[in-house]
Design an enzyme around this catalytic site. Sequence first.
Site, mmCIF file in Angstrom:
data_model
loop_
_atom_site.group_PDB
_atom_site.id
_atom_site.type_symbol
_atom_site.label_atom_id
_atom_site.label_comp_id
_atom_site.label_asym_id
_atom_site.label_seq_id
_atom_site.Cartn_x
_atom_site.Cartn_y
_atom_site.Cartn_z
ATOM 1 N N HIS A 21 -7.446 -2.922 -6.377
ATOM 2 C CA HIS A 21 -7.395 -1.505 -7.261
ATOM 3 C C HIS A 21 -6.436 -1.801 -8.320
ATOM 4 O O HIS A 21 -5.289 -2.041 -8.053
ATOM 5 C CB HIS A 21 -6.975 -0.366 -6.410
ATOM 6 C CG HIS A 21 -6.635 0.917 -7.054
ATOM 7 N ND1 HIS A 21 -5.731 1.783 -6.983
ATOM 8 C CD2 HIS A 21 -7.724 1.831 -7.414
ATOM 9 C CE1 HIS A 21 -5.941 2.931 -7.679
ATOM 10 N NE2 HIS A 21 -7.202 2.925 -8.039
ATOM 11 N N HIS B 15 -4.593 3.065 -16.938
ATOM 12 C CA HIS B 15 -5.050 4.576 -16.106
ATOM 13 C C HIS B 15 -4.638 5.791 -16.686
ATOM 14 O O HIS B 15 -5.496 6.522 -17.003
ATOM 15 C CB HIS B 15 -4.399 4.033 -14.782
ATOM 16 C CG HIS B 15 -4.723 5.503 -13.813
ATOM 17 N ND1 HIS B 15 -4.109 6.704 -13.842
ATOM 18 C CD2 HIS B 15 -5.938 5.658 -12.991
ATOM 19 C CE1 HIS B 15 -4.741 7.594 -12.983
ATOM 20 N NE2 HIS B 15 -5.900 7.006 -12.711
#
Length: 239
Positions: free
Chosen positions: A7, A50
């Site tokens: 991730h 992100h």
Amino acid sequence: MNICMAHRGWSGKAPENTMTAIRLALAEPAIRAMEVDVQLSRDGVPVLIHDFRLERTTNGKGLVKDHTLAELRELDAGSWLDRKFAGERIPTLAEALAAVKGRCTLNIELKATSDMYPGIAEKVLELLEQYDMKSEVYITSFDHELIRHVRTLDDTVLTGLIVCGRPVLMLEQLEEAGANILSMEYPYLTRDLAEEALERGYRVIAWTLDNPEHIRTVMSWHPGVEICTNHPDRMLEFV
């Protein structure tokens, strides 16, 4: 066997969405996929980060979209995690593609909402064409209309809907968007839904599992469930 997906790169060991995190994941052969987050700079360059704002993972301030690539590249994207990562930069998607090509699957999450990043799908697909990597990636997003748009642009790239929650008619939503992948936050994913999706030919990603017991439980449901984790080493104990 369940695919281990790192991730944001190996974000348990290095700053998320950086080349160091990507290289660490690539160095472990058992990691067969990697997820990264993509936004656009003010001058339209796909970059890996992100949050929509810069404050958490860089020493910058404000929105990513309000900064040019040159301005973003001046920021420190590593010291927030540990001083030893000082000087880490925000990578471009092109840099990530060049590093990953031929080595593992790249799950590209488009961080767009509504019309926040017009043209993001086209720009990402252009890079995939340039690097000849359309068969090596997933394109996923919380914005289901954006995924539908990706499908109208190119029906050969695997696409997925990211879901946080347990909506009704989930598989019907995948079909309506033309998606190939269900990427669901693991507390909401059930064995029955995972099995049904896999039986219908969809791929299934469970995110983000970091507790070893949760990892082992979800792996036990079906070998086709892909496990997205910040800590691949915790999953590889069971592989």
